[in-house]
Motif scaffolding. Structure first.
Motif, mmCIF file in Angstrom:
data_model
loop_
_atom_site.group_PDB
_atom_site.id
_atom_site.type_symbol
_atom_site.label_atom_id
_atom_site.label_comp_id
_atom_site.label_asym_id
_atom_site.label_seq_id
_atom_site.Cartn_x
_atom_site.Cartn_y
_atom_site.Cartn_z
ATOM 1 N N ASP A 1 37.828 58.832 13.654
ATOM 2 C CA ASP A 1 37.287 60.245 13.916
ATOM 3 C C ASP A 1 35.814 60.524 13.430
ATOM 4 N N LEU B 1 33.909 58.998 16.511
ATOM 5 C CA LEU B 1 33.792 60.011 17.641
ATOM 6 C C LEU B 1 32.577 60.930 17.648
ATOM 7 N N GLU C 1 41.816 61.599 22.720
ATOM 8 C CA GLU C 1 40.805 60.776 22.014
ATOM 9 C C GLU C 1 41.322 59.203 22.206
#
Length: 497
Positions: free
Chosen positions: A247, A250, A398
């Motif tokens: 996460d 990203l 994602e």
């Protein structure tokens, strides 16, 4: 008839004696059988329990472990008995409403009560370990992290367990305990076999741990951990990269696209046809990227996808610094890493990502893996949604980035090649237990819990042998006495007839 009557009168054992001997014999026989049965009954196994809460960056999971009260070489043989995923995000997300961080735990903790015998609850240790999400929150706002921990502790102390506190695990601990879990579940520690390395990918950090042939890092002692388990010593290399979980990586990739503060970006790591408006304040609300926020940026930007795997990998590579290394060899960002050694177990986001692509079988060539992910990235967003109706959009959108990031981290970051990629095994559970740091943590903690004495037979061995021997001799004596008493009577009776 007169002779028989006279004989009975002269022999008082004929009636009362015979009854007395019979009663004694029956009592002795019953005693012998009862003692032998009770002494040799199988003993009920006694268990102890432990509870570990894995407070990760994206969610919290409650794990319950049990192990025999007797231990092997001072290491409890713990196994996962139950797990419960707490509803909602990780506890680090409740900065504005810390009391909710505690309340969300109640449902899973009630399940913990149901899975642990009442008489064992008061002695069952309860631990909460927070990982990279809380590390980042502590860096950003230490008082806020303390409030969250206080709320969590207040809730956990209302349950009938031995609460031992909540703490933030270091990245080194997270990596090392993950390594212990993988090797324990494969029985490699107990049998003294060659160990397996561990690769952990979370939301906010990633860890690599393995036993190298030699640690020649010199100025890198923080990457070395020594364990003694089941009578064997292990010198472990482990390193945790904060901000390099899926996460946060990203976020860093999006920060790369928005350095100039544009109104719109075209992202190769998202599918063609994908479009969403995102706030700059949300993107840069993390210590991993907060210092990169462009000055004078608008409130939001339009995030669109073009779906190009090769270009996505190029973006991902910008997240790593390969230009400096003061040691004999490095992974990235100047961090020492010895040559890779042996096989590796990859879990957490590694497994979930590769499972989505049906690529957990590492006998599939690395080039084929890349081609599969590239085709997925190039698939239009509407088609992706239609083909995966059961997957939450938050995760689905994602997966292209996650696949490109995972492969780039393994090959460019950790130096796996097309050949050594086959040494990786993507794992979720091993023998019913989840792969992750919590079991290794529990195994280490059981060393601090006194071993309970095992159940023993009701009688000591010497006492048991004495009772059996005396009873057997008593029965033999009774048989001899009966024989000596009644055989002449029978003989006389035959003469009279």
């Amino acid at each position: 008839m007169t002779a028989q009557r006279d004989m009975k009168e002269k022999n008082p054992w004929h009636m009362s004696g015979m009854v007395a001997l019979a009663v004694i014999g029956v009592i002795a026989l019953v005693t012998l059988v009862a003692v032998m049965v009770i002494q040799n009954m199988p003993l009920a196994q006694k268990y102890k329990y432990g509870i570990v809460l894995d407070a990760g960056s994206s969610h919290t999971t409650v794990f319950i472990y049990e192990w025999p009260a007797e231990k092997d070489n001072n290491t409890g043989r713990a196994e996962q008995k139950h797990s419960c995923d707490v509803k909602g995000p990780g506890i680090s997300s409740y900065v504005g409403t810390p009391w909710k961080a505690g309340q969300t735990l109640r449902e899973c903790m009630r399940q913990a009560e149901d899975n642990i015998p009442e008489k064992r609850r008061a002695e069952t240790p309860l631990y909460l370990g927070a990982t990279a999400g809380m590390r980042l929150l502590h860096m950003k706002n230490s008082s806020a992290s303390e409030e969250v921990f206080r709320a969590v502790s207040d809730t956990l102390q209302t349950f009938p367990f031995s609460y031992q506190g909540a703490r933030i695990l270091s990245g080194q601990e997270e990596g090392a305990y993950g390594w212990v879990t993988v090797n324990y579940l494969d029985n490699r520690l107990k049998q003294g076999l060659r160990t397996t390395g561990a690769l952990d990918l979370g939301g906010a950090s990633t860890q690599i741990s393995f036993v190298p042939q030699a640690l020649d890092g010199g100025g890198s002692p923080g990457n070395s951990v020594t364990f003694r388990l089941y009578g064997n010593d292990y010198n472990l290399y482990t390193h945790s990269f904060l901000c390099y979980g899926k996460d946060q990586a990203l976020r860093m990739a999006l920060a790369h696209h928005t350095q100039s503060g544009p109104m719109a970006i075209k992202d190769p790591c998202f599918h063609p046809g994908y479009a969403a408006t995102k706030a700059y304040s949300d993107l840069y609300d993390s210590p991993c990227v907060s210092d990169r926020k462009p000055q004078g940026a608008p409130e939001s930007f339009l995030h669109t996808g073009i779906g190009n795997f090769q270009q996505c990998q190029d973006v991902v590579r910008t997240l790593f610094n390969f230009s400096q290394c003061k040691y004999s060899r490095c992974s990235f960002n100047g961090v020492y890493q010895p040559p890779l050694q042996g096989h590796f177990g990859a879990f957490s986001a590694y497994y979930y990502t590769m499972s989505f692509f049906n690529l957990t079988d590492t006998s599939i060539p690395l080039d084929t893996v890349k081609e599969t992910i590239a085709r997925f990235c190039a698939t239009p967003w509407q088609q992706v949604k239609q083909e995966n109706p059961g997957t939450k959009l938050k995760y689905l959108v994602e997966y292209c980035f996650a696949g490109a990031y995972l492969i780039t981290l393994l090959t460019d970051g950790y130096n796996f090649t097309a050949e050594t990629y086959a040494d990786i095994k993507f794992i979720h559970k091993i023998k019913g237990s989840d792969a992750g740091w919590t079991l290794g943590y529990m195994l280490n903690l059981t060393n601090m819990i006194p071993a309970e004495a095992p159940d023993t037979p009701p009688l000591p061995y010497s006492g048991y042998v004495t009772i059996v021997t005396v009873t057997v001799f008593l029965l033999l004596a009774l048989l001899l006495l009966v024989g000596r008493t009644f055989r002449p009577s029978c003989f006389k009776r035959s003469l009279i007839i």
